[in-house]
Design an enzyme around this catalytic site. Structure first.
Site, PDB file in Angstrom:
ATOM      1  N   LYS A  68       0.939  -1.322   0.101  1.00  0.00           N
ATOM      2  CA  LYS A  68       0.009  -0.096  -0.143  1.00  0.00           C
ATOM      3  C   LYS A  68       0.746   1.207  -0.059  1.00  0.00           C
ATOM      4  O   LYS A  68       1.993   1.122   0.131  1.00  0.00           O
ATOM      5  CB  LYS A  68      -0.843  -0.128   1.152  1.00  0.00           C
ATOM      6  CG  LYS A  68      -1.956  -1.164   1.228  1.00  0.00           C
ATOM      7  CD  LYS A  68      -2.933  -0.854   2.353  1.00  0.00           C
ATOM      8  CE  LYS A  68      -4.062  -2.130   2.404  1.00  0.00           C
ATOM      9  NZ  LYS A  68      -5.171  -2.008   3.058  1.00  0.00           N
ATOM     10  N   TYR A 106     -12.385  -1.860  -4.006  1.00  0.00           N
ATOM     11  CA  TYR A 106     -13.019  -1.964  -2.542  1.00  0.00           C
ATOM     12  C   TYR A 106     -14.715  -1.945  -2.766  1.00  0.00           C
ATOM     13  O   TYR A 106     -15.028  -1.673  -1.513  1.00  0.00           O
ATOM     14  CB  TYR A 106     -12.324  -0.871  -1.671  1.00  0.00           C
ATOM     15  CG  TYR A 106     -10.846  -1.168  -1.283  1.00  0.00           C
ATOM     16  CD1 TYR A 106     -10.747  -2.483  -0.466  1.00  0.00           C
ATOM     17  CD2 TYR A 106      -9.802  -0.616  -1.298  1.00  0.00           C
ATOM     18  CE1 TYR A 106      -9.675  -2.997   0.205  1.00  0.00           C
ATOM     19  CE2 TYR A 106      -8.649  -0.865  -0.897  1.00  0.00           C
ATOM     20  CZ  TYR A 106      -8.524  -2.067  -0.042  1.00  0.00           C
ATOM     21  OH  TYR A 106      -7.277  -2.294   0.643  1.00  0.00           O
ATOM     22  N   PHE A 117     -15.491   3.983   6.628  1.00  0.00           N
ATOM     23  CA  PHE A 117     -13.851   4.211   6.169  1.00  0.00           C
ATOM     24  C   PHE A 117     -14.060   4.169   4.628  1.00  0.00           C
ATOM     25  O   PHE A 117     -12.830   4.545   4.272  1.00  0.00           O
ATOM     26  CB  PHE A 117     -13.138   3.423   6.869  1.00  0.00           C
ATOM     27  CG  PHE A 117     -13.396   1.626   6.523  1.00  0.00           C
ATOM     28  CD1 PHE A 117     -12.892   1.020   5.194  1.00  0.00           C
ATOM     29  CD2 PHE A 117     -14.095   1.143   7.396  1.00  0.00           C
ATOM     30  CE1 PHE A 117     -12.944  -0.030   5.345  1.00  0.00           C
ATOM     31  CE2 PHE A 117     -14.384  -0.292   7.145  1.00  0.00           C
ATOM     32  CZ  PHE A 117     -13.759  -0.893   5.966  1.00  0.00           C
ATOM     33  N   ARG A 134      -2.209 -14.251   4.306  1.00  0.00           N
ATOM     34  CA  ARG A 134      -3.178 -13.638   5.550  1.00  0.00           C
ATOM     35  C   ARG A 134      -2.382 -13.662   6.677  1.00  0.00           C
ATOM     36  O   ARG A 134      -2.219 -12.715   7.445  1.00  0.00           O
ATOM     37  CB  ARG A 134      -4.348 -14.162   5.255  1.00  0.00           C
ATOM     38  CG  ARG A 134      -5.247 -13.765   4.358  1.00  0.00           C
ATOM     39  CD  ARG A 134      -5.680 -12.373   4.067  1.00  0.00           C
ATOM     40  NE  ARG A 134      -6.473 -11.932   5.066  1.00  0.00           N
ATOM     41  CZ  ARG A 134      -7.236 -10.727   5.301  1.00  0.00           C
ATOM     42  NH1 ARG A 134      -7.418 -10.032   4.079  1.00  0.00           N
ATOM     43  NH2 ARG A 134      -7.680 -10.390   6.380  1.00  0.00           N
ATOM     44  N   THR A 176      -5.521  -7.008  10.677  1.00  0.00           N
ATOM     45  CA  THR A 176      -5.810  -5.743   9.894  1.00  0.00           C
ATOM     46  C   THR A 176      -5.426  -4.461  10.527  1.00  0.00           C
ATOM     47  O   THR A 176      -4.659  -3.647   9.980  1.00  0.00           O
ATOM     48  CB  THR A 176      -7.406  -5.413   9.723  1.00  0.00           C
ATOM     49  OG1 THR A 176      -8.003  -6.587   8.987  1.00  0.00           O
ATOM     50  CG2 THR A 176      -7.744  -4.554   8.761  1.00  0.00           C
ATOM     51  N   ARG A 205       2.610  -6.786   9.208  1.00  0.00           N
ATOM     52  CA  ARG A 205       1.632  -5.405   9.683  1.00  0.00           C
ATOM     53  C   ARG A 205       2.243  -5.056  10.948  1.00  0.00           C
ATOM     54  O   ARG A 205       2.123  -3.886  11.357  1.00  0.00           O
ATOM     55  CB  ARG A 205       0.193  -5.845   9.662  1.00  0.00           C
ATOM     56  CG  ARG A 205      -0.353  -5.489   8.355  1.00  0.00           C
ATOM     57  CD  ARG A 205      -1.887  -5.877   8.268  1.00  0.00           C
ATOM     58  NE  ARG A 205      -2.722  -5.701   6.905  1.00  0.00           N
ATOM     59  CZ  ARG A 205      -3.695  -6.051   6.672  1.00  0.00           C
ATOM     60  NH1 ARG A 205      -4.366  -7.067   7.362  1.00  0.00           N
ATOM     61  NH2 ARG A 205      -4.356  -5.598   5.643  1.00  0.00           N
ATOM     62  N   ASN A 225      -1.880   0.384   6.461  1.00  0.00           N
ATOM     63  CA  ASN A 225      -1.491  -0.863   7.148  1.00  0.00           C
ATOM     64  C   ASN A 225      -0.663  -1.739   6.405  1.00  0.00           C
ATOM     65  O   ASN A 225      -0.554  -2.962   6.304  1.00  0.00           O
ATOM     66  CB  ASN A 225      -2.605  -1.722   7.802  1.00  0.00           C
ATOM     67  CG  ASN A 225      -3.705  -2.078   6.674  1.00  0.00           C
ATOM     68  OD1 ASN A 225      -3.665  -1.790   5.507  1.00  0.00           O
ATOM     69  ND2 ASN A 225      -4.818  -2.917   7.144  1.00  0.00           N
ATOM     70  N   GLU A 253      -9.863 -10.107  -7.871  1.00  0.00           N
ATOM     71  CA  GLU A 253      -9.177  -9.142  -7.503  1.00  0.00           C
ATOM     72  C   GLU A 253      -7.734  -9.185  -8.518  1.00  0.00           C
ATOM     73  O   GLU A 253      -7.386  -8.310  -9.179  1.00  0.00           O
ATOM     74  CB  GLU A 253      -8.501  -9.250  -6.069  1.00  0.00           C
ATOM     75  CG  GLU A 253      -9.414  -8.622  -5.002  1.00  0.00           C
ATOM     76  CD  GLU A 253      -8.989  -8.692  -3.680  1.00  0.00           C
ATOM     77  OE1 GLU A 253      -9.813  -8.274  -2.819  1.00  0.00           O
ATOM     78  OE2 GLU A 253      -8.204  -9.316  -3.467  1.00  0.00           O
TER      79      GLU A 253
HETATM   80  N1  UDP Z   1      -9.779  -0.259   6.975  1.00  0.00           N
HETATM   81  C1  UDP Z   1      -9.931   1.047   7.554  1.00  0.00           C
HETATM   82  N2  UDP Z   1     -10.817   1.244   8.737  1.00  0.00           N
HETATM   83  C2  UDP Z   1     -11.470   0.327   9.163  1.00  0.00           C
HETATM   84  C3  UDP Z   1     -11.231  -1.178   8.614  1.00  0.00           C
HETATM   85  C4  UDP Z   1     -10.396  -1.281   7.612  1.00  0.00           C
HETATM   86  O1  UDP Z   1      -9.443   2.001   7.124  1.00  0.00           O
HETATM   87  O2  UDP Z   1     -12.214   0.346  10.256  1.00  0.00           O
HETATM   88  C5  UDP Z   1      -8.867  -0.398   5.845  1.00  0.00           C
HETATM   89  C6  UDP Z   1      -7.533  -0.834   6.210  1.00  0.00           C
HETATM   90  O3  UDP Z   1      -6.733  -0.251   5.235  1.00  0.00           O
HETATM   91  C7  UDP Z   1      -8.161  -2.392   5.622  1.00  0.00           C
HETATM   92  C8  UDP Z   1      -8.875  -2.096   4.209  1.00  0.00           C
HETATM   93  O4  UDP Z   1      -9.730  -1.228   4.833  1.00  0.00           O
HETATM   94  O5  UDP Z   1      -6.938  -3.102   5.331  1.00  0.00           O
HETATM   95  C9  UDP Z   1      -9.815  -3.230   3.973  1.00  0.00           C
HETATM   96  O6  UDP Z   1     -10.727  -3.646   5.192  1.00  0.00           O
HETATM   97  P1  UDP Z   1     -10.602  -5.104   5.525  1.00  0.00           P
HETATM   98  O7  UDP Z   1     -11.629  -5.321   6.655  1.00  0.00           O
HETATM   99  O8  UDP Z   1     -10.917  -5.932   4.333  1.00  0.00           O
HETATM  100  O9  UDP Z   1      -9.322  -5.738   6.105  1.00  0.00           O
HETATM  101  P2  UDP Z   1      -8.222  -6.615   5.304  1.00  0.00           P
HETATM  102  O10 UDP Z   1      -8.699  -7.474   4.713  1.00  0.00           O
HETATM  103  O11 UDP Z   1      -7.295  -5.739   4.501  1.00  0.00           O
HETATM  104  O12 UDP Z   1      -7.199  -6.958   6.664  1.00  0.00           O
HETATM  105 MG    MG Z   2     -10.271  -7.489   3.256  1.00  0.00          MG
END
Ligand code: UDP
Ligand code: MG
Length: 138
Positions: free
Chosen positions: A10, A50, A58, A86, A92, A103, A113, A127
């Site tokens: 990112k 997204y 968000f 993952r 996250t 992370r 992140n 994707e």
């Molecule tokens: N994100 C955010 N606020 C939140 C949760 C997620 O800004 O409360 C962002 C963060 O960059 C995250 C992305 O949105 O990686 C996608 O969220 P997801 O829940 O899919 O998390 P990931 O799969 O990336 O762990």
């Molecule tokens: Mg995700």
């Protein structure tokens, strides 16, 4: 089972000069780099990627962030690539990420992140197809 997943380094991590360190973590974990490209994406492109998060509070901030600077788009391959990436990424929110994860080591905040990874086979297929053409995936 040999599997492919989609990942992004990112904009926060690229801007902080962490791309090489993150690529090394992925390499050392045994992934093959099927495809990789550095790009700056538009807000509209980020919104399409997204789309599953369109209703989240968000969403606007996330798509601003993802279109704020260059990032690396990647397709990675190994046995159990989706689950294993993952695990390598960590939670996250970096505050909850396990020691040794990308992370935990490199993320700045819940939003900034450092890395994205597909969360399921259907998501990975969408994707990969969103960012790469067939001829790029050899
Ligand atoms: N994100 C955010 N606020 C939140 C949760 C997620 O800004 O409360 C962002 C963060 O960059 C995250 C992305 O949105 O990686 C996608 O969220 P997801 O829940 O899919 O998390 P990931 O799969 O990336 O762990
Ligand atoms: Mg995700």
């Amino acid at each position: 089972m040999l599997e492919r997943t989609f990942s992004i380094i990112k904009p926060d991590a690229v801007a902080a000069g962490l791309s090489g360190a993150i690529l090394a973590e992925i390499d050392q974990a045994g992934f093959r780099f099927v495809a990789i490209k550095k790009e700056s994406i538009t807000k509209r492109e980020a919104e399409g990627f997204y789309a599953v998060h369109r209703e989240k509070p968000f969403f606007s901030s996330l798509t601003d962030f993802m279109s704020s600077g260059p990032l690396f788009l990647m397709v990675l391959e190994k046995d159990n690539a989706i689950t294993d990436l993952r695990k390598l990424m960590g939670a996250t929110n970096p505050a909850n990420a396990e020691e040794g994860t990308i992370r935990k080591k490199f993320a700045r905040s819940l939003q900034e992140n450092a890395i994205h990874g597909s969360d399921a086979p259907e998501t990975a297929a969408f994707e990969i197809g969103y960012w790469f053409a067939g001829y790029e995936l050899i």
